[in-house]
Motif scaffolding. Structure first.
Motif, PDB file in Angstrom:
ATOM      1  N   HIS A 185      10.730 -27.775   3.920  1.00  0.00           N
ATOM      2  CA  HIS A 185      10.153 -28.506   5.045  1.00  0.00           C
ATOM      3  C   HIS A 185      11.067 -29.665   5.424  1.00  0.00           C
ATOM      4  O   HIS A 185      11.749 -30.227   4.583  1.00  0.00           O
ATOM      5  N   HIS A 221       4.909 -26.930  10.351  1.00  0.00           N
ATOM      6  CA  HIS A 221       4.485 -28.077   9.519  1.00  0.00           C
ATOM      7  C   HIS A 221       3.878 -29.127  10.425  1.00  0.00           C
ATOM      8  O   HIS A 221       4.563 -29.917  11.062  1.00  0.00           O
ATOM      9  N   ASP A 230       6.624 -31.737  11.784  1.00  0.00           N
ATOM     10  CA  ASP A 230       6.097 -32.678  10.792  1.00  0.00           C
ATOM     11  C   ASP A 230       5.230 -33.716  11.520  1.00  0.00           C
ATOM     12  O   ASP A 230       5.220 -34.894  11.154  1.00  0.00           O
ATOM     13  N   GLU A 236       2.393 -29.930   0.893  1.00  0.00           N
ATOM     14  CA  GLU A 236       3.773 -29.960   0.537  1.00  0.00           C
ATOM     15  C   GLU A 236       3.929 -30.500  -0.872  1.00  0.00           C
ATOM     16  O   GLU A 236       3.442 -31.574  -1.197  1.00  0.00           O
ATOM     17  N   HIS A 288       0.479 -31.869  10.764  1.00  0.00           N
ATOM     18  CA  HIS A 288      -0.658 -32.529  10.116  1.00  0.00           C
ATOM     19  C   HIS A 288      -1.671 -32.951  11.173  1.00  0.00           C
ATOM     20  O   HIS A 288      -1.299 -33.246  12.309  1.00  0.00           O
TER      21      HIS A 288
HETATM   22 ZN   LIG Z   1       4.463 -33.353   6.066  1.00  0.00          ZN
END
Ligand SMILES: [Zn+2]
Length: 291
Positions: free
Chosen positions: A194, A16, A238, A128, A18
């Protein structure tokens, strides 16, 4: 053999991650690679200052994420698989201005567009998606759960996994979501939690796939709960790639670092490290997302 002198030399996947063209962007991906990372699951990052309000807006936002994935593939040696979807916070923000029904329709439309990209082979999962992680009251949570069930039914029919953003009430959250998966006929392991806690035992996860946020202390907790884990687990940062909040989240090198830290922790318990790390970084991701 992917274990040499106590170091893991096999694949390393962050489940996960970004990226943001206004953030560190390619540098962040290169940081991951330099630390030993090989595979990214790039998850669509909503722009909360500029949320799409129609299909054209959603398409443009997804295209931006797909473009970033292509750029990373070109500029690095990383394998990049993309997960697209509408964030539950976007839905919550849009109920006010749009009304519940229109917010629901927009949200489901965004899931359908994500599934279309999956059918085209441009994306491998929906996410998500989920439900609010903050206190919203029983009525809104019930609405969020109904919407989630509908989204997971769509994923089930398309045989596409979902990355779920959820409240952090531990086993209670897992238990509630597992029942929603069952009603939606989505195999529980295709629901990937997640930002999951490091307790990976199946008693705790109810058969959902935990994607553990690998902060400090996570290695000890993974090692302690691994004996009760059945389907495997994933690791993630994340990483937000947000210049305004550097250090607010884990950095891009963290999964490679914690993977190496897991080796002595598991060896000390007499666990077959190679088999565990093969599952985490190769077999389970390939099973869920395809190669
Ligand atoms: Zn995220």
């Amino acid at each position: 053999m992917s274990l040499t002198d106590g170091r893991w030399t096999g694949p390393i996947l962050d489940n996960h991650f970004h990226l943001d063209k206004e953030g560190r962007y390619l540098d962040a991906a290169l940081d991951f690679q330099r630390a030993g990372g090989t595979d990214l699951i790039l998850v669509h990052k909503p722009d909360f200052d500029n949320l799409p309000t129609d299909e054209a807006g959603i398409k443009a936002a997804y295209s931006n994420t797909l473009e970033m994935a292509a750029a990373v593939r070109k500029q690095t040696d990383l394998s990049v698989r993309v997960v697209l979807g509408p964030h539950p916070a976007a839905w919550a923000h849009q109920i006010g201005p749009l009304g519940l029904e229109a917010a629901n329709d927009l949200h489901l439309g965004a899931v359908q567009l994500a599934l279309d990209h999956c059918a085209e082979g441009e994306a491998v999962g929906v996410g998500e998606i989920g439900r609010p992680h903050w206190e919203v009251g029983d009525e809104m949570m019930a609405q969020a759960d109904a919407l989630l069930e509908e989204m997971l039914s769509m994923c089930a029919q398309a045989e596409v996994p979902a990355q779920l953003h959820l409240d952090a009430n531990g086993e209670q959250t897992y238990s509630e979501i597992s029942l929603i998966c069952d009603r939606a006929r989505l195999p529980r392991e295709m629901a990937i939690h997640h930002h999951a806690q490091a307790d990976v035992s199946s008693d705790f996860t109810h058969g959902l796939t935990p994607s553990v946020i690998v902060g400090k202390g996570s290695i000890r907790d993974i090692a302690q709960s691994l004996w009760g884990n059945e389907g495997g687990f994933l690791m993630e940062t994340d990483y937000m790639d947000d210049m305004k909040r550097p250090g607010a989240v884990l950095g891009p090198k963290t999964v490679p670092k914690r993977t190496q830290a897991l080796v002595p922790a598991l060896l000390g318990l007499g666990i077959d490290v190679e088999s565990v790390l093969e599952t985490v970084h190769r077999e389970l991701p390939n099973l869920l997302y395809g190669e």
